[in-house]
Design a protein around this motif. Structure first.
Motif, mmCIF file in Angstrom:
data_model
loop_
_atom_site.group_PDB
_atom_site.id
_atom_site.type_symbol
_atom_site.label_atom_id
_atom_site.label_comp_id
_atom_site.label_asym_id
_atom_site.label_seq_id
_atom_site.Cartn_x
_atom_site.Cartn_y
_atom_site.Cartn_z
ATOM 1 N N MET A 295 -65.831 -84.527 -84.100
ATOM 2 C CA MET A 295 -65.056 -85.336 -85.043
ATOM 3 C C MET A 295 -65.438 -85.037 -86.491
ATOM 4 S SD MET A 295 -64.627 -89.042 -83.152
ATOM 5 C CE MET A 295 -66.386 -89.282 -82.885
ATOM 6 N N ALA A 296 -66.709 -84.755 -86.730
ATOM 7 C CA ALA A 296 -67.136 -84.402 -88.089
ATOM 8 C C ALA A 296 -66.460 -83.107 -88.536
ATOM 9 C CB ALA A 296 -68.658 -84.268 -88.138
ATOM 10 N N CYS A 297 -66.401 -82.121 -87.643
ATOM 11 C CA CYS A 297 -65.731 -80.850 -87.972
ATOM 12 C C CYS A 297 -64.234 -81.064 -88.195
ATOM 13 C CB CYS A 297 -65.954 -79.833 -86.850
ATOM 14 S SG CYS A 297 -67.621 -79.155 -86.744
ATOM 15 N N GLN A 298 -63.611 -81.835 -87.324
ATOM 16 C CA GLN A 298 -62.171 -82.069 -87.445
ATOM 17 C C GLN A 298 -61.824 -82.781 -88.748
ATOM 18 O OE1 GLN A 298 -61.736 -84.364 -83.920
ATOM 19 N NE2 GLN A 298 -61.636 -82.596 -82.544
ATOM 20 N N THR A 299 -62.597 -83.821 -89.069
ATOM 21 C CA THR A 299 -62.325 -84.592 -90.285
ATOM 22 C C THR A 299 -62.607 -83.754 -91.524
ATOM 23 O OG1 THR A 299 -62.980 -86.571 -89.067
ATOM 24 C CG2 THR A 299 -62.757 -86.776 -91.442
ATOM 25 N N VAL B 179 -67.112 -89.157 -98.652
ATOM 26 C CA VAL B 179 -67.764 -88.877 -97.369
ATOM 27 C C VAL B 179 -67.880 -87.401 -97.011
ATOM 28 C CG1 VAL B 179 -66.887 -91.080 -96.504
ATOM 29 C CG2 VAL B 179 -65.691 -88.982 -95.908
ATOM 30 N N LEU B 180 -67.147 -86.526 -97.699
ATOM 31 C CA LEU B 180 -67.190 -85.119 -97.291
ATOM 32 C C LEU B 180 -68.599 -84.531 -97.324
ATOM 33 C CD1 LEU B 180 -65.567 -82.774 -96.250
ATOM 34 C CD2 LEU B 180 -64.969 -82.164 -98.610
ATOM 35 N N PRO B 181 -69.406 -84.824 -98.344
ATOM 36 C CA PRO B 181 -70.781 -84.295 -98.313
ATOM 37 C C PRO B 181 -71.559 -84.749 -97.077
ATOM 38 C CG PRO B 181 -70.235 -85.052 -100.520
ATOM 39 C CD PRO B 181 -69.121 -85.510 -99.626
ATOM 40 N N ASP B 182 -71.396 -86.010 -96.698
ATOM 41 C CA ASP B 182 -72.134 -86.520 -95.533
ATOM 42 C C ASP B 182 -71.606 -85.940 -94.228
ATOM 43 O OD1 ASP B 182 -73.827 -88.114 -97.068
ATOM 44 O OD2 ASP B 182 -72.404 -89.771 -97.093
ATOM 45 N N LEU B 183 -70.288 -85.749 -94.146
ATOM 46 C CA LEU B 183 -69.721 -85.132 -92.946
ATOM 47 C C LEU B 183 -70.240 -83.707 -92.772
ATOM 48 C CD1 LEU B 183 -65.977 -86.269 -93.033
ATOM 49 C CD2 LEU B 183 -67.671 -86.890 -91.304
ATOM 50 N N LEU B 184 -70.218 -82.959 -93.871
ATOM 51 C CA LEU B 184 -70.716 -81.581 -93.787
ATOM 52 C C LEU B 184 -72.219 -81.555 -93.559
ATOM 53 C CD1 LEU B 184 -68.577 -79.870 -96.579
ATOM 54 C CD2 LEU B 184 -68.249 -79.797 -94.100
ATOM 55 N N GLY B 185 -72.910 -82.609 -94.006
ATOM 56 C CA GLY B 185 -74.343 -82.713 -93.721
ATOM 57 C C GLY B 185 -74.600 -82.848 -92.237
ATOM 58 N N LEU C 39 -73.512 -95.137 -93.394
ATOM 59 C CA LEU C 39 -73.755 -95.174 -91.952
ATOM 60 C C LEU C 39 -73.557 -93.817 -91.302
ATOM 61 C CD1 LEU C 39 -72.022 -98.567 -91.060
ATOM 62 C CD2 LEU C 39 -74.445 -98.134 -91.514
ATOM 63 N N LEU C 40 -72.917 -92.884 -92.015
ATOM 64 C CA LEU C 40 -72.792 -91.524 -91.483
ATOM 65 C C LEU C 40 -74.156 -90.850 -91.352
ATOM 66 C CD1 LEU C 40 -69.685 -90.348 -93.535
ATOM 67 C CD2 LEU C 40 -69.751 -90.784 -91.069
ATOM 68 N N LYS C 41 -75.128 -91.345 -92.097
ATOM 69 C CA LYS C 41 -76.488 -90.784 -92.047
ATOM 70 C C LYS C 41 -77.379 -91.541 -91.072
ATOM 71 C CE LYS C 41 -76.288 -89.431 -96.932
ATOM 72 N NZ LYS C 41 -76.918 -89.594 -98.270
ATOM 73 N N SER C 42 -76.809 -92.481 -90.347
ATOM 74 C CA SER C 42 -77.613 -93.307 -89.452
ATOM 75 C C SER C 42 -78.320 -92.460 -88.403
ATOM 76 C CB SER C 42 -76.730 -94.348 -88.764
ATOM 77 O OG SER C 42 -77.481 -95.087 -87.809
ATOM 78 N N SER C 43 -79.551 -92.829 -88.110
ATOM 79 C CA SER C 43 -80.304 -92.156 -87.049
ATOM 80 C C SER C 43 -79.950 -92.714 -85.675
ATOM 81 C CB SER C 43 -81.808 -92.327 -87.292
ATOM 82 O OG SER C 43 -82.166 -93.705 -87.310
ATOM 83 N N LEU D 257 -74.101 -95.524 -83.387
ATOM 84 C CA LEU D 257 -73.539 -96.025 -84.641
ATOM 85 C C LEU D 257 -72.985 -94.886 -85.485
ATOM 86 C CD1 LEU D 257 -72.975 -98.303 -86.604
ATOM 87 C CD2 LEU D 257 -75.325 -98.095 -87.436
ATOM 88 N N GLN D 258 -73.696 -93.779 -85.534
ATOM 89 C CA GLN D 258 -73.191 -92.633 -86.290
ATOM 90 C C GLN D 258 -71.884 -92.121 -85.693
ATOM 91 O OE1 GLN D 258 -75.009 -88.639 -85.963
ATOM 92 N NE2 GLN D 258 -75.259 -88.676 -88.189
ATOM 93 N N ARG D 259 -71.814 -92.052 -84.372
ATOM 94 C CA ARG D 259 -70.598 -91.602 -83.725
ATOM 95 C C ARG D 259 -69.434 -92.543 -84.028
ATOM 96 N NH1 ARG D 259 -72.392 -90.955 -78.824
ATOM 97 N NH2 ARG D 259 -72.047 -93.098 -78.182
ATOM 98 N N ASN D 260 -69.684 -93.843 -83.950
ATOM 99 C CA ASN D 260 -68.635 -94.816 -84.258
ATOM 100 C C ASN D 260 -68.145 -94.680 -85.693
ATOM 101 O OD1 ASN D 260 -69.110 -95.755 -81.700
ATOM 102 N ND2 ASN D 260 -69.631 -97.834 -82.295
ATOM 103 N N THR D 261 -69.081 -94.442 -86.603
ATOM 104 C CA THR D 261 -68.718 -94.343 -88.014
ATOM 105 C C THR D 261 -67.901 -93.087 -88.283
ATOM 106 O OG1 THR D 261 -70.788 -95.500 -88.573
ATOM 107 C CG2 THR D 261 -69.617 -94.399 -90.364
#
Length: 591
Positions: free
Chosen positions: A504-508, A480-486, A447-451, A455-459
């Motif tokens: 949040m993606a940067c922080q995580t 999940v790190l690859p998807d977060l950095l994506g 769901l991190l790749k959701s368009s 939903l992406q923000r919630n995930t």
């Protein structure tokens, strides 16, 4: 929408219902959902064919309209799906049939109201039908009925010995209460909630049940009426709808049940579960309610019906009831908090960590977070205990993996956010349950790749919450790190990005890279670093700019990572410069 059916839905925002949660000047940031879904469902309207009561039914199925309010950030937990304020009203198949037109009684509204107090039941039926129809097609008719004092008369007809009269009166009140606060208040003042509940308790007519639950659904969008609804209507809704429709022993008793009755009821409860702590507490304590909702969701998942329209309501009610659950119902967590006390006494207070991995309070000792789940978990939960049970969490994860409805997915991620939002032992155990016991990352990470922006923000917010448990860093980083950095690499290129999501993606990612530097180094490339540099300079994304700056500074601060970056031809100025240094100093002051 099914071909040939008429979409007559309307929407009515409830602007008074906003959750205010204190904002924090620094991470952790968590999502506050202000999402509201306003729906209407209009049932059959009876049109008068002469001045005396001959009637013909015209039905027109409808489809829901949905509206969304943007989410906000910087709060301790995810608030209720913003009270899904929904309303319904009976309707006619066409918009023809106003006073004087063919097919409708040639009477005035004044005469229709007078008919309501006639000794002849046929006149009462005629007047109620006329009001029902005109209240649907003409907003002014609603005010006219109120002015002519027709509402108390209609409420009185709910106890009529004639089924057709009580049904039509119910439908008329349902129409009159749609998008009209004055009429809602008038219905309540003359005992309409009590009378509607009494009729619902006594009737076996599915059509009357539809109208009454639709009426209660409309009334439930008014905050001032919720206490009365919780006191008078909730027990009856439980007895006559929720329990019969959800308990296995009752489901096959009668074939006369209609799923619309259950749907209307769950819409009403969805509204009631929002806004005030007292409302949530009353519903958590309502015997059988949480058990029934959890059971319905589980059964729909197992039956391969994840997008059943009442599933969304049930999940959103459960979502609302988990809002501030730890603070409002601490007894639910007594098993967890009792086991945490010895660990807290032995906790090493001197342990510290790098700037940027959320906050110093999250650096608890490793053994504090490790529990034997069968010992912690109640083997036979009941009532509100189901809100935190792993079987319930498993249903949410199953829905995340199978539902195609964004509203259901958002409610599921929101509920999991609520249960993992804090920096304490309870959230740590909930996170550990999701990640280790239930293997939840396998459905969360895609769901991190959701368009879908919300939903992406919630995930991302959910993953950030899970990362507060240090025991889970390795498992989370691998998944999940690859998807977060994506997400970070894409940056603002697509034009619909959320400042909160990127921050949040940067922080995580910052936290996970600190904990798993070797894994992280394999994912660092020029595209990612360039995106971080651009983001750090972007004044239109203030939260993401700070988070990107801190991530860049921390990457260069790690000697091994610095050496790796140099071998890739990158220079110090990309990571340590006036912008990133200022943010780093600011973070030191905060922490």
């Amino acid at each position: 929408m099914v071909a040939g059916k008429i979409d007559t839905s309307r929407s009515e925002p409830d602007l008074a219902r906003q959750f205010s949660v204190p904002k924090r000047s620094a991470p952790p940031q968590r999502l506050l959902s202000n999402k509201s879904t306003y729906r209407t469902e209009k049932s059959s309207s009876q049109f008068i064919t002469s001045s005396l009561p001959q009637t013909a039914n015209f039905t027109g199925p409808t489809k829901a309209n949905k509206q969304f309010v943007a989410s906000q950030i910087n709060t301790l937990s995810k608030a209720p799906s913003k009270p899904v304020v929904t309303e319904s009203a009976p309707k006619g198949k066409t918009d023809s049939g106003s006073n004087g037109n063919s097919g409708v009684a040639d009477i005035t509204m004044k005469e229709a109201v007078e008919y309501l107090s006639n000794d002849d039941e046929t006149y009462k039926h005629c007047g109620a039908s006329y009001i029902q129809h005109n209240a649907f097609i003409d907003e002014k008719a609603k005010e006219e009925v109120l002015r002519l004092k027709g509402i108390p008369l209609l409420v009185g007809l709910l106890s009529s010995p004639s089924l057709s009269v009580s049904q039509t009166a119910s439908a008329a009140l349902r129409n009159l209460s749609f998008k009209n606060s004055n009429n809602k208040d008038a219905i309540q003042r003359c005992g309409g909630i009590t009378e509607a509940a009494a009729l619902l308790r006594d009737t076996n007519s599915v059509e009357i049940q539809k109208q009454l639950t639709g009426l209660l659904w409309n009334l439930s969008s008014a905050d001032s009426l919720k206490p009365d609804l919780l006191k008078s209507a909730l027990p009856v809704l439980m007895e006559r709808v929720i329990l019969p429709y959800t308990t296995s022993s009752n489901r096959t008793i009668s074939n006369s049940r209609d799923p619309e009755v259950f749907f209307h009821t769950t819409e009403c409860l969805r509204n009631l579960s929002s806004a005030k702590q007292s409302n949530r507490q009353a519903m958590r304590k309502c015997r059988g309610l949480v058990d029934s909702l959890v059971s319905y969701v589980k059964d729909c998942v197992e039956a391969g019906k994840p997008d059943d329209k009442s599933v969304e309501n049930c999940v959103c009610i459960l979502h609302n009831l988990t809002f501030q659950l730890e603070a409002e119902a601490p007894a639910l967590f007594s098993r967890i908090t009792a086991l945490a006390q010895p660990a807290n006494r032995n906790q090493n207070q001197d342990e510290t960590g790098p700037i940027g991995c959320f906050s110093p309070q999250s650096k608890t000792s490793e053994h504090e977070h490790h529990f034997d789940f069968p010992v912690v978990e109640d083997p036979q939960p009941n009532g509100a205990g189901w809100l935190i049970h792993s079987k319930t969490l498993q249903s949410y994860l199953a829905l995340l993996g199978s539902s195609q409805q964004e509203e259901i997915q958002e409610a599921c991620t929101g509920t999991l956010q609520n249960l993992t939002a804090h920096e304490g032992i309870v959230s740590s155990v909930m996170s550990q349950t999701i990640v280790q016991k239930l293997n939840g990352l396998q459905v969360i990470s895609p769901l991190l790749k959701s368009s879908k922006v919300n939903l992406q923000r919630n995930t991302v917010a959910l993953v950030r919450n899970l990362t507060q448990n240090p025991n889970l860093h390795s498992a989370i980083a691998r998944r999940v790190l690859p998807d977060l950095l994506g997400i970070v690499s894409v940056g603002t290129k697509q034009g619909n990005e959320s400042d909160d999501t990127l921050a949040m993606a940067c922080q995580t990612a910052n936290c996970l890279l600190i904990k798993e530097p070797e894994l992280g180094r394999r994912l660092l490339n020029n595209n990612l670093i360039n995106s971080l540099k651009d983001l750090s300079k972007n004044r239109y994304f203030p939260k993401a700019s700070k988070a990107a700056s801190l991530l860049l500074y921390n990457l260069w601060s790690d000697k091994d990572t610095q050496s790796f970056l140099k071998k890739q031809g990158m220079s110090k100025s990309s990571f340590v410069n006036d912008i990133t240094t200022a943010v780093h100093k600011s973070a030191q002051v905060i922490y």
